[in-house]
Design an enzyme around this catalytic site. Structure first.
Site, mmCIF file in Angstrom:
data_model
loop_
_atom_site.group_PDB
_atom_site.id
_atom_site.type_symbol
_atom_site.label_atom_id
_atom_site.label_comp_id
_atom_site.label_asym_id
_atom_site.label_seq_id
_atom_site.Cartn_x
_atom_site.Cartn_y
_atom_site.Cartn_z
ATOM 1 N N HIS A 7 11.174 -4.638 -4.316
ATOM 2 C CA HIS A 7 9.725 -5.102 -4.180
ATOM 3 C C HIS A 7 9.779 -6.313 -3.079
ATOM 4 O O HIS A 7 8.563 -6.431 -3.238
ATOM 5 C CB HIS A 7 9.763 -6.165 -5.364
ATOM 6 N N ASP A 28 6.197 -6.425 -0.913
ATOM 7 C CA ASP A 28 5.753 -7.351 -0.006
ATOM 8 C C ASP A 28 5.163 -7.774 0.880
ATOM 9 O O ASP A 28 4.106 -8.239 1.308
ATOM 10 C CB ASP A 28 6.145 -8.808 -0.684
ATOM 11 N N ASN A 57 8.260 0.759 -3.566
ATOM 12 C CA ASN A 57 8.656 -0.405 -4.172
ATOM 13 C C ASN A 57 10.041 0.323 -4.336
ATOM 14 O O ASN A 57 10.877 -0.096 -4.364
ATOM 15 C CB ASN A 57 8.065 -0.744 -5.190
ATOM 16 N N ASP A 90 -7.296 1.173 -1.397
ATOM 17 C CA ASP A 90 -5.979 1.501 -2.361
ATOM 18 C C ASP A 90 -4.337 1.719 -1.351
ATOM 19 O O ASP A 90 -5.069 3.038 -0.954
ATOM 20 C CB ASP A 90 -5.692 2.450 -3.958
ATOM 21 N N GLU A 103 -1.717 -3.564 -5.440
ATOM 22 C CA GLU A 103 -2.123 -2.882 -3.596
ATOM 23 C C GLU A 103 -2.958 -2.286 -3.623
ATOM 24 O O GLU A 103 -3.459 -2.154 -2.463
ATOM 25 C CB GLU A 103 -1.129 -1.855 -3.628
#
Length: 375
Positions: free
Chosen positions: A264, A268, A259, A251, A295
């Site tokens: 965002h 990514d 973010n 994680d 994630e």
């Protein structure tokens, strides 16, 4: 890449061979049935036409020999039929070997018989018989040049010789008709072969489309890793054969803050970078790396115990630290970090149980301060 280049590839050639094998196994029973039907007509000629042999004034020896040849034709045709059944089980090479042995024997037997029908018996059905046999051979073997040539060549050669014997020389009318028929056979084969090639081309396109769809169905579009569906399928396969494996849940720490801070699109890109680092940190290409969701990532290490999984987990943590991906919004570090949970199975736990154990271990790693791994 053009069609010719594709055909040179071993895998493509193997698939084309499979298609040819399937076509051979489908067409040989039909060719065999035609041979058997015509041979039976010859053998049963006196039942169909009472006193037929008596009208020929050829004695008893020649009909006996002819019946023996027709019995041989029927026997070889039955073998050919049986061989085609073997091929449907996947043994295409054996079918081809048998075809290369039986087809020339059938062609020669029919050639000798038809020579007698034309040159000595002067039977009116001899010419249609030859033409039908050749057309049958052409339509059933057009995609297989060796079989096509071995079956048709004896018939094609013997018929002009029979005409010369019958007419005591070359008959111009027959020569023209036979030339036209030869062109029909050759052109007909080329036409059918084009259809076969078109079917092969469509097959390749369909296989490529299926492959792309399978890739889309099993691959995460953002990271290029396996997706959750692929992960579950892989875990089910390992558990079905009771292969011992280890599972690592990964994680990205405080990714929501990432973010919020960078946007965002940057998030990514960060996930893609982490995915590449995970893929590079595994032991072998056989180790599966999948995006579990958001994630979270999952690694499946076949034939690995908890200690081996811990080595991989530490390597992952260290490589991400060395990558130095900025994360100013993290409460752990100024760089991107990950927490990892490890679970190991000797093949007794189900996939949901393994995932639950790894998830609990991941929770313990987070509770202990993140940027670390835990059992």
């Amino acid at each position: 890449m053009g069609k010719e280049n594709k055909r040179r590839q071993p895998g493509v050639l193997a698939h084309r061979d499979d298609m040819v094998n399937q076509a051979i196994c489908s067409s040989l029973p039909w060719l065999a049935s035609i041979n058997i039907a015509f041979a039976m007509l010859v053998v049963l000629r006196n039942l169909l036409f009472p006193g037929f042999d008596a009208t020929l004034h050829i004695g008893a020896v020649i009909p006996f020999i002819m019946d023996g040849m027709m019995a041989t034709v029927m026997t070889l045709s039955l073998i050919l039929w049986g061989v085609s059944r073997i091929g449907k089980g996947g043994d295409g090479r054996r079918v081809r070997l048998w075809a290369l042995l039986l087809l020339p024997l059938l062609g020669v037997l029919w050639a000798i018989s038809c020579f007698g029908f034309v040159a000595y018996w002067q039977l009116p059905f001899a010419w249609p018989l030859v033409c039908i046999l050749m057309l049958t051979g052409m339509t059933s073997l057009y995609f297989y040049p060796p079989g096509f040539a071995l079956f048709l060549t004896p018939l094609w050669l013997i018929t002009p010789l029979a005409s010369i014997q019958l007419n005591h020389g070359v008959n111009g009318h027959f020569a023209v008709i036979w030339l036209i028929f030869t062109v029909i056979v050759i052109y007909g084969r080329q036409t059918l072969l084009r259809w076969f090639d078109e079917a092969w081309s469509r097959y390749q396109e369909n296989q490529l489309l299926i492959s792309r769809l399978e890739t889309l169905a099993l691959q995460d579009p953002l990271t290029g890793l396996a997706n959750r569906r692929a992960l579950e399928s892989h875990l089910a396969s390992l558990c079905a054969v009771q292969v011992p494996f280890a599972l690592i849940m990964v994680d990205v720490d405080y990714f929501k803050h990432y973010n919020d801070r960078y946007g965002h699109q940057a998030g990514d890109a960060c996930l893609a970078d982490v995915a590449a680092l995970l893929a590079a940190a595994v032991r072998t290409p056989e180790d599966l790396v999948a995006r579990y969701g958001g994630e979270e990532f999952t690694l499946v290490l076949a034939h690995a115990n908890a200690e081996q999984a811990a080595q991989v987990a530490e390597r992952i943590r260290a490589r991400i630290e060395q990558a130095a991906l900025p994360h100013a919004a993290s409460a752990v570090s100024r760089l991107v970090t990950v927490s990892l949970g490890i679970a190991a199975s000797a093949g007794r736990l189900t996939p949901p149980q393994m995932i639950a154990e790894a998830d609990e271990a991941l929770y313990r790693a987070k509770q202990a301060g993140r940027d670390r791994w835990s059992y």
